[in-house]
Design an enzyme around this catalytic site. Structure first.
Site, PDB file in Angstrom:
ATOM      1  N   PHE A  82       0.808  -1.215   0.000  1.00 43.97           N
ATOM      2  CA  PHE A  82       0.000   0.000   0.000  1.00 43.97           C
ATOM      3  C   PHE A  82       0.845   1.270   0.000  1.00 43.97           C
ATOM      4  O   PHE A  82       0.301   2.363  -0.178  1.00 43.97           O
ATOM      5  CB  PHE A  82      -0.915   0.033   1.240  1.00 43.97           C
ATOM      6  CG  PHE A  82      -1.836  -1.138   1.350  1.00 43.97           C
ATOM      7  CD1 PHE A  82      -3.077  -1.125   0.761  1.00 43.97           C
ATOM      8  CD2 PHE A  82      -1.449  -2.275   2.047  1.00 43.97           C
ATOM      9  CE1 PHE A  82      -3.934  -2.210   0.860  1.00 43.97           C
ATOM     10  CE2 PHE A  82      -2.292  -3.374   2.155  1.00 43.97           C
ATOM     11  CZ  PHE A  82      -3.537  -3.341   1.548  1.00 43.97           C
TER      12      PHE A  82
ATOM     13  N   TYR B  65       0.053  10.516 -10.801  1.00 41.22           N
ATOM     14  CA  TYR B  65      -0.340   9.499  -9.827  1.00 41.22           C
ATOM     15  C   TYR B  65      -0.876   8.257 -10.532  1.00 41.22           C
ATOM     16  O   TYR B  65      -0.405   7.134 -10.316  1.00 41.22           O
ATOM     17  CB  TYR B  65      -1.394  10.061  -8.874  1.00 41.22           C
ATOM     18  CG  TYR B  65      -2.069   9.001  -8.041  1.00 41.22           C
ATOM     19  CD1 TYR B  65      -1.333   8.189  -7.176  1.00 41.22           C
ATOM     20  CD2 TYR B  65      -3.450   8.791  -8.106  1.00 41.22           C
ATOM     21  CE1 TYR B  65      -1.949   7.202  -6.416  1.00 41.22           C
ATOM     22  CE2 TYR B  65      -4.076   7.821  -7.353  1.00 41.22           C
ATOM     23  CZ  TYR B  65      -3.317   7.023  -6.512  1.00 41.22           C
ATOM     24  OH  TYR B  65      -3.931   6.038  -5.770  1.00 41.22           O
TER      25      TYR B  65
ATOM     26  N   LYS C  96       0.912   4.375 -10.975  1.00 44.88           N
ATOM     27  CA  LYS C  96       0.244   3.141 -10.573  1.00 44.88           C
ATOM     28  C   LYS C  96       0.123   2.176 -11.753  1.00 44.88           C
ATOM     29  O   LYS C  96       0.297   0.954 -11.598  1.00 44.88           O
ATOM     30  CB  LYS C  96      -1.142   3.468 -10.002  1.00 44.88           C
ATOM     31  CG  LYS C  96      -1.108   4.082  -8.613  1.00 44.88           C
ATOM     32  CD  LYS C  96      -0.736   3.058  -7.558  1.00 44.88           C
ATOM     33  CE  LYS C  96      -0.999   3.563  -6.163  1.00 44.88           C
ATOM     34  NZ  LYS C  96      -0.805   2.548  -5.113  1.00 44.88           N
TER      35      LYS C  96
END
Length: 327
Positions: A76, A144, A148
């Site tokens: 995470f 962002y 990912k």
């Protein structure tokens, strides 16, 4: 499908954050041993569940802490503010991609061959239609989402080349709370906690960015998923991971709520007026972002049970009031 056998040992990177801490708590409740690795740059030491071993450190240094005693890693640890990623993309490539690359190398060196990765619907950018399946074009509109997606590609290559068993879970709008675990971002950018800050008197009004979208009331539609439902999907993903395969699953309820619906629900739950201010659209905000989670249902055996918006807001409200008293 069962999540995984009891008695496993898991490393949870970023386990002092919102989602990571809830997943760590679920793992402990299922009888597993949990080690949390977090540098506390955005996480909170008091969010680490009781019973978890805590290591304060960066994911880039995971090789110092990993050994063959771990059955899997749940990852995470990441920078996750969209606006910040636009202003400081180098931070996001360094933390999200560089950190994940080091983590994969450390796992390979320690012989740990199972991974569950915290991904995001931001990889889809501005989709033309929905509900979104995992086959929808991945065209992120900010660093962002791009980082990912890059990590997803990295994981896929690791599975093919080195036999990693991995599951990437692409979250839509995570909300709600689980006991003492809830959202404490600084700065806060998510709608539900922002609305509740108004109810608590911590801000004067909530901004509504755009009221002329092609939606029932002109405001954006989003798919809200309770953080506890999300956590349960991670345990199921551990049991679904297969060597040499990279499974990607969307996680959402498949239902959308407009910004106005969220605000009105919060007014009813809190009993506060919650003033709102009209603001211009934000670049990159799609009108509708709703998940198809059929793959997660079919392959993981996942069934979200906390789909009621009022219930999600009530849990978040209870946590927000408790956290304010603690502060």
């Amino acid at each position: 499908m069962t999540s995984t056998t009891t008695g496993g040992s898991y490393l949870v990177t970023g386990g002092a954050g919102y989602v990571g801490s809830v997943v760590a708590a679920h793992l402990l409740a299922a009888g597993h041993a949990v080690t949390v690795l977090d540098d506390l740059s955005t996480g909170h030491r008091d969010a680490v569940p009781e019973g978890a071993r805590f290591i304060e450190g960066r994911v880039q240094d995971a090789a110092r802490h990993l050994d063959g005693s771990y059955d899997a890693v749940l990852h995470f640890a990441a920078s996750s503010q969209v606006g910040e990623s636009v202003a400081h993309p180098e931070k996001y490539w360094r933390n999200n991609v560089g950190g994940s690359l080091e983590l994969l190398a450390a796992m390979r060196g320690a012989g740990i061959r199972r991974l569950v990765f915290s991904s995001t619907a931001a990889v889809y950018g501005e989709p033309a239609a929905g509900p979104l399946t995992e086959d929808a074009p991945a065209v992120p509109t900010n660093p962002y989402g791009a980082t990912k997606l890059a990590v997803d590609h990295m994981i896929g290559a690791e599975c093919t080349a080195h036999g990693l068993a991995a599951v990437s879970l692409r979250y839509f709008n995570v909300a709600g709370a689980y006991g003492r675990h809830g959202e404490r971002h600084d700065p806060e950018s998510h709608l539900i906690p922002l609305v509740l800050q108004v109810a608590l008197g911590e801000r004067e009004a909530v901004s509504v960015f755009g009221d002329d979208y092609p939606t029932p009331d002109g405001t954006c539609v989003r798919d809200y998923i309770h953080v506890a439902d999300l956590a349960e999907a991670h345990l199921l993903a551990l049991g679904a991971a297969r060597p040499g395969e990279h499974l990607i699953c969307n996680l959402g309820n498949g239902n959308g709520f407009t910004v106005h619906e969220v605000i009105e629900t919060a007014r009813k739950v809190t009993g506060h007026a919650i003033p709102q201010l009209a603001a211009a659209r934000r670049p990159g905000d799609p009108a509708v972002l709703v998940a198809s989670a059929e793959r997660a249902r079919a392959v993981l055996g996942w069934r979200p049970t906390r789909c009621d918006l009022a219930g999600i807001v009530e849990d978040a409200w209870e946590f927000a009031r408790r956290d304010r008293g603690r502060g």
